[in-house]
Write an enzyme that holds these catalytic residues in place. Structure first.
Site, PDB file in Angstrom:
ATOM      1  CG  ASN A  89      74.240  74.693 111.409  1.00  0.00           C
ATOM      2  OD1 ASN A  89      75.261  75.338 111.202  1.00  0.00           O
ATOM      3  ND2 ASN A  89      73.147  75.232 111.939  1.00  0.00           N
ATOM      4  CD  GLU A  90      74.098  77.564 114.435  1.00  0.00           C
ATOM      5  OE1 GLU A  90      72.908  77.590 114.790  1.00  0.00           O
ATOM      6  OE2 GLU A  90      74.670  78.539 113.942  1.00  0.00           O
ATOM      7  CE1 TYR A  93      74.631  85.010 112.263  1.00  0.00           C
ATOM      8  CE2 TYR A  93      75.135  82.945 113.385  1.00  0.00           C
ATOM      9  CZ  TYR A  93      74.785  83.634 112.235  1.00  0.00           C
ATOM     10  OH  TYR A  93      74.608  82.958 111.054  1.00  0.00           O
ATOM     11  CD  GLU A 105      75.169  79.626 110.103  1.00  0.00           C
ATOM     12  OE1 GLU A 105      74.574  80.402 110.895  1.00  0.00           O
ATOM     13  OE2 GLU A 105      74.780  78.480 109.847  1.00  0.00           O
ATOM     14  CD1 TRP A 114      66.731  79.298 111.928  1.00  0.00           C
ATOM     15  CD2 TRP A 114      65.514  77.499 111.382  1.00  0.00           C
ATOM     16  NE1 TRP A 114      67.494  78.498 111.101  1.00  0.00           N
ATOM     17  CE2 TRP A 114      66.780  77.390 110.753  1.00  0.00           C
ATOM     18  CE3 TRP A 114      64.592  76.465 111.171  1.00  0.00           C
ATOM     19  CZ2 TRP A 114      67.138  76.319 109.941  1.00  0.00           C
ATOM     20  CZ3 TRP A 114      64.947  75.390 110.348  1.00  0.00           C
ATOM     21  CH2 TRP A 114      66.201  75.329 109.760  1.00  0.00           C
TER      22      TRP A 114
END
Ligand code: IFM
Length: 464
Positions: free
Chosen positions: A182-183, A311, A367, A421
Site C-alpha cells: 500500500n502506497e 485524496y 481508497e 497514523w
C-alpha cells in the site's frame, strides 16, 4: 466537467448517482477498506512481534496526543461483528491488510495463531459473499527487520517475498485480489525522506533507495503470488497526487510537473515503464538508488490491476531553485485534514495515466474518502460533507470511465474511524463512527446512503 459542490448538487438526492452513471453497473465493485495497524489493536497478543509503528508511537512527539494502535478499534476481538456490519451494509468488497509481525515468528516460521485470525476472517467474508482485496504491506514492518536496516536493506525485499509466499500458500482460495504494497510513496518518502512516518528517518537518498527496495519487494512477490494462488488478481496500490500550477508561468508549470513526477511517476514509471523518471533526480540531485541488473525487469512485470488511492490536490509554485513549494489556495473547501476537496484531480489523473501508460492495467480506486470531526448526536452521525465528497468523487470516477479508463471498482476509506497514523484518533475517516472508550460502532448517514444505493442497484439489476 467540474465536480464542484454547486454543479453536482442539482439533484435532490445527496448521494445516489444519476441514472446514466456507469456506477449502476453490477460489475462495478463498491466496497470499503481498512488496514491492520489502524484497526486491529491486540499488539501483544498471540505472539505478534513489534512493528515499526509500535516503536514510532512510543517515541514522544511522533504521534498526536501520544496515541498508538495498541487497542485501535479492537477489531482483532470484534472482527465477527465488524464483518456482520460490513455485510449488513451491503458492501460488496472489503480491502484489508495483513500484519506481517502477526503471522511470522522472528526466525521466519509461521505464527499459526496469527495466521488463523486471517483465515477465520477471510473465510467468513467469503461466506458472506464479499470480494476480498488483501494488502500484504500496509506499513507495519516487523521491527526486527528495521533493526537490520528496514527498506534501506535489500534483504528486506527477499524477506517480503518469503512472507508473500507463506501468505499465498496459506490463504489461497480465500483472496480475490492481492496487493503487494500500500502506497510505497508513503513508506519511502514519509518513512525515510521526511520522517513524518515510521521509522522516522530524514534523507532524500534514503527515500529513493527505500522506494527501490519496496518496488523490488513487490516485483519479487508477484510471481510467487501467481504460482501459489493463480486464480487471484495481483497488483499494487499507489497513492497519487494532483499538482496544479499557481500561475501560468513556465516555472510554475514546471513545478507542478515536478510535483506529479515526485508523487506519481516515481512509482508508476518503474512499474509500468521499467525506468525511474529522470526529472526526479533533477529535483533531488545525487539521489539515484543502487539498482542491480535485472531489478527493473522484476519491478515492471505485468500486473492484473493497479490500485489507486486519491485524496486531494496541491497547488504549487516554483521554489526558485530545482523544485516546488505548496501555495495553499484560499477559500476552497477543505476536510478535517486540511486537504482540499478536488474531485476533478482524480478524473484528470486517471485520464492522464491512460495516455501516459499504454499498458495501464485495469484500475481499482482502492481508497478515497475524507476525515471530518464527526459527533454522535441522539444516536446519529450526520456527515453531510462526506456524503457530498463521495458523490462528487464517484462522479469523477464515472467521468473517467466514460473517457475510456478501465476502472473496475471503488473502496471507501474507511469502513470505520481508526488510527490515522501521525494524527492518532483525532481524524475520523470512517463511514462508521467508533467510540474509542466503549468501542461502540454507529453507522453514519453516509454509510446508510451508500447502503441504500447498493440495495437499490441490486434490485434494479435483478429486474433487468
Ligand atoms: O489512513 C490512510 C491509509 O492508511 C493510507 N491512505 C491514506 C489514508 C488517509 O490518510
Amino acid at each position: 466537467m467540474a465536480h464542484d459542490a454547486l454543479s453536482s448538487h442539482s439533484s435532490a438526492d445527496p448521494f445516489t448517482p444519476p441514472a446514466d452513471s456507469t456506477l449502476w453497473r453490477e460489475n462495478f465493485l463498491l466496497g470499503a477498506a481498512t488496514a491492520s495497524y489502524q484497526i486491529e489493536g491486540a499488539v501483544n497478543e498471540d505472539g505478534r512481534l513489534p512493528s515499526i509503528w509500535d516503536t514510532f508511537c512510543a517515541t514522544p512527539g511522533k504521534v498526536l496526543a501520544g496515541d498508538s494502535g495498541e487497542v485501535a478499534c479492537d477489531h482483532y476481538h470484534r472482527w465477527e461483528a465488524d464483518v456482520d456490519m460490513l455485510a449488513g451494509l451491503g458492501l460488496e468488497g472489503y480491502r484489508l491488510s495483513i500484519a506481517w509481525p502477526r503471522v511470522m515468528h522472528l526466525d521466519g516460521t509461521p505464527n499459526r495463531k496469527g495466521l488463523d485470525f486471517y483465515k477465520r476472517l477471510l473465510t467468513r467474508l467469503k461466506e458472506k459473499g464479499i470480494t476480498t482485496f488483501v494488502t500484504l504491506y500496509h506499513w507495519d514492518l516487523p521491527q526486527h527487520l528495521e533493526d537490520r536496516g528496514g527498506w534501506l536493506n535489500r534483504e528486506t525485499a527477499y524477506r517480503f517475498a518469503d512472507y508473500a509466499d507463506l501468505m499465498s500458500r496459506e490463504l489461497a482460495g480465500n483472496v480475490d485480489a492481492w496487493a503487494t504494497l500500500n502506497e510505497p510513496w508513503c513508506s519511502a518518502y514519509l518513512g525515510y525522506g521526511n520522517g513524518h512516518h515510521a521509522p522516522g528517518l530524514v534523507n532524500a537518498r534514503f527515500a529513493t533507495q527505500a522506494m527501490h527496495h519496496l518496488l523490488l519487494a513487490h516485483g519479487l512477490a508477484v510471481p510467487v503470488l501467481s504460482a501459489n494462488d493463480p486464480a487471484s488478481q495481483k497488483g499494487i496500490v499507489a497513492n497519487i497526487g494532483r499538482g496544479t500550477p499557481n500561475s501560468d508561468s513556465a516555472d510554475d508549470r514546471r513545478a507542478a510537473h515536478l510535483f506529479e513526477v515526485q508523487h506519481n511517476a516515481w512509482i508508476l514509471d518503474p512499474l509500468l515503464k521499467g525506468t525511474y523518471p529522470q526529472a526526479l533526480f533533477e529535483l533531488w540531485p545525487g539521489t539515484e538508488p543502487l539498482i542491480l541488473d535485472g531489478d527493473m525487469q522484476t519491478i515492471s512485470a505485468p500486473l492484473d490491476f493497479l490500485g489507486i488511492n486519491y485524496y486531494f490536490r496541491t497547488n504549487v509554485a516554483s521554489d526558485g531553485a530545482h523544485g516546488f513549494k505548496d501555495v495553499p489556495l484560499q477559500g476552497v473547501e477543505r476536510t478535517q485534514m486540511g486537504w482540499e476537496v478536488y474531485p476533478d484531480g482524480l478524473c484528470d489523473l486517471l485520464i492522464s495515466f491512460r495516455r501516459e501508460y499504454a499498458n495501464l492495467p485495469p484500475v481499482y480506486i482502492t481508497e478515497n474518502g475524507m476525515a471530518s470531526d464527526d459527533k454522535v448526536i441522539d444516536g446519529r452521525v450526520d456527515d453531510t460533507q462526506r456524503i457530498s465528497f463521495l458523490k462528487r468523487h464517484l462522479a469523477a470516477v464515472d467521468e473517467a470511465i466514460k473517457a475510456g479508463v478501465d476502472i473496475r471498482g471503488y473502496f471507501l476509506w474507511s469502513l470505520m474511524d481508526n488510527f490515522e497514523w501521525a494524527f492518532g484518533y483525532e481524524r475520523r475517516f470512517g463511514i462508521v463512527h467508533v467510540d474509542y472508550a466503549t468501542q461502540k460502532r454507529t453507522i453514519k448517514r453516509s454509510a446508510e446512503l451508500v447502503s441504500r444505493f447498493l440495495k437499490e442497484r441490486k434490485e434494479r439489476n435483478l429486474r433487468i
